[in-house]
Design a protein around this motif. Structure first.
Motif, short mmCIF file in Angstrom:
data_model
loop_
_atom_site.label_atom_id
_atom_site.label_comp_id
_atom_site.label_asym_id
_atom_site.label_seq_id
_atom_site.Cartn_x
_atom_site.Cartn_y
_atom_site.Cartn_z
N ALA A 22 0.91 -1.25 -0.14
CA ALA A 22 -0.12 -0.09 -0.09
C ALA A 22 0.84 1.24 -0.04
O ALA A 22 0.33 2.28 -0.71
N ALA A 23 1.85 1.26 0.86
CA ALA A 23 2.81 2.45 0.77
C ALA A 23 3.42 2.64 -0.52
O ALA A 23 3.56 3.56 -1.11
N LEU A 24 3.75 1.60 -1.11
CA LEU A 24 4.46 1.42 -2.44
C LEU A 24 3.43 2.16 -3.86
O LEU A 24 3.81 2.84 -4.30
N VAL A 25 2.26 1.51 -3.50
CA VAL A 25 1.21 2.16 -4.35
C VAL A 25 0.72 3.79 -4.22
O VAL A 25 0.81 4.49 -5.06
N ALA A 26 0.67 4.11 -2.61
CA ALA A 26 0.57 5.51 -2.48
C ALA A 26 1.90 6.38 -3.01
O ALA A 26 1.62 7.34 -3.59
N ALA A 27 3.01 5.64 -3.04
CA ALA A 27 4.19 6.61 -3.58
C ALA A 27 4.06 6.65 -5.16
O ALA A 27 4.64 7.61 -5.72
N PHE A 28 3.90 5.49 -5.85
CA PHE A 28 3.82 5.39 -7.14
C PHE A 28 2.63 5.63 -7.96
O PHE A 28 2.62 5.86 -9.18
N GLY A 29 1.59 5.79 -7.30
CA GLY A 29 0.19 5.92 -7.92
C GLY A 29 -0.37 4.75 -8.23
O GLY A 29 -0.06 3.68 -7.54
N THR A 30 -1.63 4.74 -8.80
CA THR A 30 -2.32 3.32 -8.80
C THR A 30 -2.90 3.48 -10.35
O THR A 30 -2.71 4.36 -11.14
N VAL A 31 -3.28 2.03 -10.62
CA VAL A 31 -3.82 2.00 -12.16
C VAL A 31 -5.08 2.54 -12.23
O VAL A 31 -5.35 3.11 -13.20
N GLN A 32 -5.92 2.56 -11.20
CA GLN A 32 -7.32 3.34 -11.16
C GLN A 32 -7.19 4.81 -11.17
O GLN A 32 -7.90 5.58 -11.54
N GLY A 33 -6.01 5.25 -10.46
CA GLY A 33 -5.89 6.62 -10.12
C GLY A 33 -5.00 7.32 -11.02
O GLY A 33 -5.15 6.98 -12.14
N GLU A 34 -4.08 7.78 -10.43
CA GLU A 34 -2.61 8.36 -11.14
C GLU A 34 -2.12 7.08 -12.08
O GLU A 34 -1.67 6.29 -11.51
N PRO A 35 -1.82 7.34 -13.31
CA PRO A 35 -1.28 6.12 -14.10
C PRO A 35 0.27 5.80 -13.57
O PRO A 35 0.93 6.72 -13.08
N LEU A 36 0.40 4.72 -13.56
CA LEU A 36 1.72 4.44 -13.19
C LEU A 36 2.72 4.47 -14.41
O LEU A 36 2.42 4.08 -15.57
N THR A 37 3.96 4.81 -13.91
CA THR A 37 4.93 4.94 -15.13
C THR A 37 5.37 3.36 -15.27
O THR A 37 5.31 2.48 -14.43
N VAL A 38 6.14 2.93 -16.35
CA VAL A 38 6.39 1.53 -16.52
C VAL A 38 7.40 1.06 -15.36
O VAL A 38 7.16 0.04 -15.10
N ASP A 39 8.11 2.03 -15.11
CA ASP A 39 9.27 1.60 -14.21
C ASP A 39 8.72 1.33 -12.82
O ASP A 39 8.88 0.51 -11.95
#
Length: 161
Positions: A22-39
């Motif tokens: 969850a911390a990683l998702v919060a730091a990097f964004g989510t698929v449903q929210g802010e798009p994830l970068t490939v990395d």
């Protein structure tokens, strides 16, 4: 505190893995929210799969009889693996077959087959959870084996060598 007891206890518990992801998702964004970068998608899925392997790996000695069958511990581990496996599917956006990844291009070439493997894993994890909740050690041993086979089948088809 006892004399030989460490000052800081190691964080653990059923929510630890979920908190990490969850911390990683919060730091990097989510698929449903802010798009994830490939990395970021690759980092998140690698972390989720590493944790899945760590937790599932702790079930195998119980299934083999090397350690006592502990329903409370097994339930916590199965809960973690299930939650992580459900999250990991989100971390395969288009273009994330490039970079530091072991994901095979077949995931994006055959998405229906990949989704079927994900569903098969969820089915096996549900059976594993039922065996633990029933405190049925024989069913647990069998369910660990079939869940492991579901993981292996996906790796054979969708993990680059």
């Amino acid at each position: 505190m006892r004399p030989n007891e460490p000052r800081h206890r190691r964080a653990s518990g059923p929510g630890l893995a979920l908190a990490v992801v969850a911390a990683l998702v919060a730091a990097f964004g989510t698929v449903q929210g802010e798009p994830l970068t490939v990395d970021d998608a690759i980092k998140l899925r690698r972390a989720a799969f590493a944790l899945q392997g760590q937790y599932f790996g702790q079930l195998k000695p119980m299934a083999a009889g090397a350690v006592a069958f502990d329903t409370r511990r097994a339930d916590a581990l199965v809960t973690r693996v299930t939650a992580l496996s459900q999250m990991a599917a989100e971390f395969f956006p288009a273009g994330s077959d490039q970079g530091n990844t072991k994901a095979s291009a077949a995931i994006w070439q055959r998405p229906d087959d990949f989704a079927q493997r994900e569903r098969a894993l969820q089915t096996e994890l549900a059976a594993l959870a039922r065996s633990v909740q029933a405190s049925d050690e024989n069913a647990f041993k069998s369910a660990v084996a079939t869940t492991s086979a579901a993981c292996k089948a996906c790796h054979e088809d969708f993990r680059a060598r």
